[in-house]
Motif scaffolding. Structure first.
Motif, PDB file in Angstrom:
ATOM      1  N   PHE A   1      13.011  26.432 -50.075  1.00 50.61           N
ATOM      2  CA  PHE A   1      13.403  26.337 -48.743  1.00 50.61           C
ATOM      3  C   PHE A   1      12.133  26.797 -47.840  1.00 50.61           C
ATOM      4  N   ILE A   2      11.684  28.075 -48.355  1.00 46.60           N
ATOM      5  CA  ILE A   2      10.595  28.796 -47.349  1.00 46.60           C
ATOM      6  C   ILE A   2       9.324  27.922 -47.407  1.00 46.60           C
ATOM      7  N   SER A   3       9.042  27.287 -48.663  1.00 47.54           N
ATOM      8  CA  SER A   3       7.894  26.490 -48.787  1.00 47.54           C
ATOM      9  C   SER A   3       8.027  25.051 -47.878  1.00 47.54           C
ATOM     10  N   LEU A   4       9.167  24.691 -47.819  1.00 49.63           N
ATOM     11  CA  LEU A   4       9.693  23.398 -46.983  1.00 49.63           C
ATOM     12  C   LEU A   4       9.361  23.776 -45.560  1.00 49.63           C
ATOM     13  N   VAL A   5       9.827  24.897 -45.092  1.00 51.40           N
ATOM     14  CA  VAL A   5       9.621  25.338 -43.759  1.00 51.40           C
ATOM     15  C   VAL A   5       8.314  25.662 -43.508  1.00 51.40           C
ATOM     16  N   ALA A   6       7.663  26.180 -44.210  1.00 51.57           N
ATOM     17  CA  ALA A   6       6.295  26.627 -44.333  1.00 51.57           C
ATOM     18  C   ALA A   6       5.243  25.257 -44.025  1.00 51.57           C
ATOM     19  N   ARG A   7       5.514  24.291 -44.790  1.00 53.16           N
ATOM     20  CA  ARG A   7       5.075  22.837 -44.858  1.00 53.16           C
ATOM     21  C   ARG A   7       5.326  22.336 -43.127  1.00 53.16           C
ATOM     22  N   TYR A   8       6.454  22.519 -42.759  1.00 54.64           N
ATOM     23  CA  TYR A   8       6.779  21.881 -41.655  1.00 54.64           C
ATOM     24  C   TYR A   8       6.159  22.352 -40.504  1.00 54.64           C
ATOM     25  N   LEU A   9       6.157  23.931 -40.583  1.00 58.48           N
ATOM     26  CA  LEU A   9       5.356  24.630 -39.464  1.00 58.48           C
ATOM     27  C   LEU A   9       3.978  24.191 -39.451  1.00 58.48           C
ATOM     28  N   SER A  10       3.371  24.283 -40.529  1.00 60.37           N
ATOM     29  CA  SER A  10       1.916  23.882 -40.539  1.00 60.37           C
ATOM     30  C   SER A  10       1.591  22.492 -39.969  1.00 60.37           C
TER      31      SER A  10
ATOM     32  N   PRO B   1      19.130  19.100 -48.974  1.00 61.85           N
ATOM     33  CA  PRO B   1      17.940  18.860 -48.286  1.00 61.85           C
ATOM     34  C   PRO B   1      17.430  17.200 -48.729  1.00 61.85           C
ATOM     35  N   GLY B   2      18.224  16.285 -48.862  1.00 65.21           N
ATOM     36  CA  GLY B   2      17.717  14.846 -48.998  1.00 65.21           C
ATOM     37  C   GLY B   2      17.493  14.792 -50.630  1.00 65.21           C
TER      38      GLY B   2
ATOM     39  N   ILE C   1      11.432  14.939 -43.232  1.00 62.04           N
ATOM     40  CA  ILE C   1      12.130  14.451 -42.217  1.00 62.04           C
ATOM     41  C   ILE C   1      12.857  15.316 -41.779  1.00 62.04           C
ATOM     42  N   PRO C   2      12.684  15.714 -40.382  1.00 60.56           N
ATOM     43  CA  PRO C   2      13.474  16.548 -39.624  1.00 60.56           C
ATOM     44  C   PRO C   2      14.768  15.955 -39.007  1.00 60.56           C
ATOM     45  N   ASN C   3      15.612  16.518 -39.418  1.00 62.20           N
ATOM     46  CA  ASN C   3      17.105  16.069 -39.012  1.00 62.20           C
ATOM     47  C   ASN C   3      17.679  16.983 -37.837  1.00 62.20           C
TER      48      ASN C   3
ATOM     49  N   LEU D   1      18.480  22.407 -37.203  1.00 57.94           N
ATOM     50  CA  LEU D   1      17.565  21.599 -37.760  1.00 57.94           C
ATOM     51  C   LEU D   1      17.656  21.682 -39.157  1.00 57.94           C
ATOM     52  N   GLN D   2      17.730  20.347 -39.918  1.00 53.89           N
ATOM     53  CA  GLN D   2      17.835  20.170 -41.298  1.00 53.89           C
ATOM     54  C   GLN D   2      16.384  19.706 -41.787  1.00 53.89           C
TER      55      GLN D   2
END
Length: 476
Positions: A36-45, A197-198, A325-327, A337-338
């Motif tokens: 989860f944290i690495s997914l969020v980190a990719r999203y934030l970057s 998460p899909g 994919i931000p949902n 946000l998912q």
């Protein structure tokens, strides 16, 4: 695609706060926390989601292989068994039947003759296994929404010759948009605090569950992944044989678009790689072009064939960084946000990946009761769990069917048809209002049936309606 930017100090702080909040969520595993944290980190970057439109090329036939050009599988039964012994079938079983007014997993909705999606899937693999003496296992990837129910349901298959495995996909906390904190930390203790998460999550979850290593130790090589509600997604020996012979690590089944499929993802050649292009990645000024059937002629059926050794290699290297994919959702008035990923987007990370342009019959999803009408009608028959189209219909495309909200729930749909009408010669049907169908009705050509507001319209037993607009009993 631009590479990941580094995080600003504000974003880095956000991520750090989130990391410490998530570390205290003892409902989920360490694997889930770090995923989860690495997914969020990719999203934030802010990894670039948009593609450079000028670099998009239409894939050639060696990248998207026409099904008709593929050589037939071996006819020898021993060779066929050898092929099947390399295979695992996985169905994505995380979805609920809520949109069709049903409780529990969608895969337990009755499709035809009292058989559910799951019954049909088990019957299909049973008939393969008994015909060839193979041991193709069935794996169900559940979500926390479907897990408990599914465990109870699969007990009824204990005496079948199909070994059934289940595992859960990841469970991630929903993110509160306002302060970027996990919703379960806000006192949302129930299921609403979490999300699956899909289906891009199928690869790490298969590995984390221990199932991937188990199948590799049994000599399995390929996994056939499909949605549990796609009745056309049956094991195809011709496709499997092609992949084994050509050492393709990944194959996405695509099929020609019709006007009903304009939003589906398509395959493109991009910087020398085959990749999935989804409508969300398309710059606004090109959306109409994306939807056109001329330039992008095919779409993803989400029937995917993937090499298990390759999955292990890529998951271990943490290389599967699919588009996020931000949902956005709302839970009890709180904006959340998912972040999700899709399995089809993984195609660009595999070696020697291809698409295969398959017949439309391999894509028969049931998303609504209008699809159920098709499948329960005389357009189809069921043999050994396989849903087979009636050759008596000359038109290769199915009729378009539009039912009003009165038919949305399966129970309402079933009660409004004394029996499912004959639609073998139907082109299109539109039903509006409080309409009830008698037994043995036949619909042909273009038919519109609309009840006047507040009035009940009953179609009598045995009525034959051809190319007609019915607005009341007087039109019958």
């Amino acid at each position: 695609m631009a590479s990941a930017a580094t995080l600003s100090s504000v974003e880095a702080q956000k991520l750090e706060n989130l990391r410490s909040a998530v570390s205290g969520l003892n409902q989920i595993s360490e694997n889930e926390k770090s995923g989860f944290i690495s997914l969020v980190a990719r999203y934030l970057s802010g990894e670039a989601q948009h593609v450079d439109w000028s670099k998009i090329k239409t894939p050639t036939d060696d990248i998207v292989v026409p099904y008709d050009t593929v050589s037939p599988p071996p006819e020898d039964e021993a060779k066929t068994k050898e092929l099947l012994d390399k295979l695992v079938v996985l169905k994505l079983n995380g979805g609920l039947g809520t949109t069709m007014g049903c409780t529990g997993p969608k895969s337990v909705i009755e499709v035809r003759n009292g058989l559910t999606f799951l019954d049909l899937i088990v019957k299909q693999i049973e008939s393969l296994n008994s015909k060839y003496g193979s041991k193709v296992p069935l794996v169900l990837m559940n979500s926390f929404n479907t897990h408990d129910d599914t465990l109870k349901i699969v007990e009824k298959y204990t005496n079948s010759n199909v070994e059934i495995h289940t595992f859960n996909q990841s469970q991630y906390p929903r993110l509160v948009v306002e302060d970027f904190s996990p919703l379960p930390c806000k006192g949302q203790t129930g299921k609403d605090g979490w999300y699956p998460p899909g289906h891009g999550d199928v690869f790490p979850s298969l590995m984390n569950s221990g199932k991937l290593d188990l199948f590799l130790s049994q000599g399995k090589e390929y996994i056939f992944v499909a949605n549990s509600d796609n009745l056309g997604a049956i094991v195809d020996l011709k496709i499997l044989n092609h992949l084994v012979q050509n050492k393709n690590e990944y194959c996405m089944e695509v099929t020609p678009k019709t006007l009903a499929d304009v939003k589906g993802g398509t395959l493109i050649s991009y910087e020398g790689k085959v990749q999935l292009l989804e409508i969300a990645q398309v710059p606004d000024e090109h959306v109409n072009e994306f939807k056109s059937i001329e330039k992008f002629k095919i779409f993803n059926t989400n029937n995917l064939w993937v090499n298990l050794h390759a999955v292990k290699r890529l998951v271990e290297a943490d290389a599967l960084k699919m588009e996020i994919i931000p949902n956005p959702k709302e839970v009890d008035g709180v904006k959340v946000l998912q972040l999700e990923t899709a399995a089809g987007a993984a195609i660009k990370f595999f070696d020697n990946a291809i698409g295969m342009n398959v017949p439309r019959s391999r894509f028969l999803p049931v998303k609504a009761t209008s699809d159920l009408l098709l499948v329960q009608s005389d357009l189809y028959t069921v043999v050994d769990g396989f849903v087979i189209r009636n050759p008596a219909r000359n038109n290769p495309t199915n009729p378009s069917i539009e039912l009003g909200p009165e038919f949305k729930k399966v129970s309402n749909f079933l009660s409004r048809f004394k029996s499912i009408p004959s639609i073998i010669e139907l082109d299109s049907l539109k039903v509006v209002g409080d309409v009830w169908f008698g037994a043995g009705v036949a619909l042909k050509g273009k038919v519109t049936i609309s009840a006047k507001s507040g009035a009940k319209l009953e179609i009598p037993d045995g009525a034959v309606i051809a190319d007609k607009e019915i607005n009341g009993a007087e039109d019958l």
